[in-house]
Scaffold this active site. Structure first.
Site, PDB file in Angstrom:
ATOM      1  N   GLU A 157       0.827  -1.212   0.000  1.00 37.94           N
ATOM      2  CA  GLU A 157       0.000   0.000   0.000  1.00 37.94           C
ATOM      3  C   GLU A 157       0.858   1.258   0.000  1.00 37.94           C
ATOM      4  O   GLU A 157       1.168   1.805   1.066  1.00 37.94           O
ATOM      5  CB  GLU A 157      -0.925   0.018   1.227  1.00 37.94           C
ATOM      6  N   GLU A 164      -6.164  -7.415  -0.478  1.00 39.77           N
ATOM      7  CA  GLU A 164      -6.404  -7.232   0.965  1.00 39.77           C
ATOM      8  C   GLU A 164      -7.730  -6.518   1.187  1.00 39.77           C
ATOM      9  O   GLU A 164      -7.990  -5.480   0.593  1.00 39.77           O
ATOM     10  CB  GLU A 164      -5.268  -6.410   1.603  1.00 39.77           C
TER      11      GLU A 164
HETATM   12  C1  IDC Z   1      -2.736  -3.649  10.593  1.00 43.30           C
HETATM   13  C2  IDC Z   1      -2.842  -4.792  11.582  1.00 43.30           C
HETATM   14  C3  IDC Z   1      -2.556  -4.281  12.965  1.00 43.30           C
HETATM   15  C4  IDC Z   1      -1.203  -3.569  12.975  1.00 43.30           C
HETATM   16  C5  IDC Z   1      -1.201  -2.478  11.902  1.00 43.30           C
HETATM   17  C6  IDC Z   1       0.126  -1.762  11.788  1.00 43.30           C
HETATM   18  O1  IDC Z   1      -4.107  -5.373  11.488  1.00 43.30           O
HETATM   19  O2  IDC Z   1      -2.562  -5.342  13.894  1.00 43.30           O
HETATM   20  O3  IDC Z   1      -0.986  -2.998  14.247  1.00 43.30           O
HETATM   21  O4  IDC Z   1      -1.482  -3.059  10.645  1.00 43.30           O
HETATM   22  O5  IDC Z   1       1.126  -2.589  11.385  1.00 43.30           O
HETATM   23  C7  IDC Z   1      -3.885  -2.061   5.930  1.00 43.30           C
HETATM   24  C8  IDC Z   1      -2.541  -2.682   5.952  1.00 43.30           C
HETATM   25  C9  IDC Z   1      -2.421  -3.686   7.057  1.00 43.30           C
HETATM   26  C10 IDC Z   1      -3.137  -3.227   8.304  1.00 43.30           C
HETATM   27  C11 IDC Z   1      -4.635  -3.155   7.985  1.00 43.30           C
HETATM   28  C12 IDC Z   1      -5.510  -2.752   9.168  1.00 43.30           C
HETATM   29  O6  IDC Z   1      -2.182  -3.247   4.716  1.00 43.30           O
HETATM   30  O7  IDC Z   1      -1.050  -3.871   7.325  1.00 43.30           O
HETATM   31  O8  IDC Z   1      -2.926  -4.166   9.311  1.00 43.30           O
HETATM   32  N1  IDC Z   1      -4.820  -2.212   6.884  1.00 43.30           N
HETATM   33  O9  IDC Z   1      -5.163  -1.493   9.630  1.00 43.30           O
HETATM   34  N2  IDC Z   1      -4.359  -1.243   5.024  1.00 43.30           N
HETATM   35  C13 IDC Z   1      -5.583  -0.830   5.394  1.00 43.30           C
HETATM   36  C14 IDC Z   1      -5.899  -1.441   6.590  1.00 43.30           C
END
Ligand code: IDC
Length: 333
Positions: A172, A260
């Protein structure tokens, strides 16, 4: 006449006894049926040129104890057989939580080993596997382009003989990263992967946390084949205006895959919006676009597919599933 018939029966019996029984995992699996994937116009197609839709689950970060314990054959088999999953995404953060670009050599080796375990398990079970370079807090993939180049060179060489791997080169991109930045990065990494693998599908992230597929569709990468572009959504946050971006991209003929998504809000937490999630799924099904749900974990957050109380790392039962997990099984199965 009788003699001939007897003879035929004997031969048939011998054949049944002595022909090697086909390995059921390998011979009848999803990947055996579909083989090397490629992109035809905007559609992901299989070895016979027929449209194929991937239904996947993403790990949480494999650099993290909420992610890597689930990278094992038992867990992949459970989600394949009980949930209807045909694809696993191995999410490897680049910066957060001892990610690949900030950890030491031993840490990197452990991550490479985890990827290997995931690739081997998925291959054995006849599933596709997405290797995800999980750019997030680093925002612009150009920041770690050098490390990405070395990583994809190594990994694409190691797995050059595999036909079930898709390379997702930047999860992303966000912040001030432009589509031009992403294309610059993508060209570099695609050229590296193509030296080792002329066919594998390569997935390119789009601006604003892989939401702006409409932007990408106005000016996609030229001169490459088997490239897809990712759209990501979290259903409670991303509603009609984001679905509209996907509609625009599709209308413009962009090959899109959703590597995702979550049914909660973009933080990975908060309330679920299954109504919005269902609208997304309906739209993607209509377009035959594949999708991958975040995440196979018991971390105490809404986006986890398992309940926090579930300590198993395979053999999950319905009672082990979070509300999103239960929703997913209904949708996928
Ligand atoms: C989130 C995880 C969370 C972690 C965070 C930061 O669920 O536990 O603390 O990342 O590392 C994304 C990202 C994905 C995120 C997810 C939810 O690709 O890494 O995971 N998210 O926030 N993009 C949109 C949402």
């Amino acid at each position: 006449m009788f003699k001939k018939l007897n003879c035929a029966i004997i031969i048939l019996t011998l054949l049944v006894i002595f022909l090697p029984a086909p390995d059921t995992e390998a011979a009848y699996s999803f990947t055996a049926k579909h083989g090397q994937l490629s992109v035809k116009k905007s559609q992901l197609v299989d070895k016979n040129g027929r449209a194929v839709q991937l239904k996947g689950v993403s790990t949480h970060g494999i650099n993290w104890d909420t992610g890597y314990p689930y990278v094992n054959e038992g867990s992949f088999k459970t989600i394949r057989d009980k949930w209807g999953v045909n694809t696993v995404r191995l999410a490897m953060y680049t910066e957060e939580y001892n990610g690949y670009c900030v950890t030491d050599d031993a840490g990197r080796e452990k991550l490479i080993d985890t990827i290997d375990a995931g690739v081997k398990a998925a291959s054995k079970l006849g599933m596709y596997v997405i290797i995800d370079w999980h750019v997030l807090s680093d925002q612009n993939p150009l920041k770690h382009q050098k490390e990405a180049a070395a990583f994809f060179k190594k990994i694409s060489k190691k797995y050059s003989a595999y036909n079930n791997i898709l390379y997702e080169i930047c999860n992303e991109p966000n912040g001030a990263t432009t589509w031009e930045d992403i294309k610059l990065y993508a060209r570099k990494i695609i050229n590296i992967i193509r030296k080792n693998n002329s066919k594998a599908v390569i997935i390119v992230g789009t601006p604003t946390w892989s939401q702006d597929v409409d932007t990408a569709s106005l000016d996609p990468l030229k001169d490459y084949s088997n490239i897809m572009y990712s759209v990501h959504f979290y259903a409670a946050t991303h509603q009609d205006s984001y679905r509209q971006k996907l509609k625009t991209a599709y209308k413009n003929g962009l090959p899109v895959i959703c590597t995702e998504f979550g049914t909660c809000d973009a933080s990975g937490n908060g309330a679920y919006d299954f109504k919005s999630a269902n609208k997304w799924i309906k739209l993607m099904d209509k377009y035959n676009i594949g999708y991958v749900c975040w995440s196979l974990s018991n971390k105490d957050e809404s986006a986890s597919l398992l309940n926090p109380s579930c300590t198993k790392t395979s053999g999950f039962k319905t009672s082990d599933l979070s509300p999103q997990g239960k929703w997913l099984v209904k949708k996928y199965k």
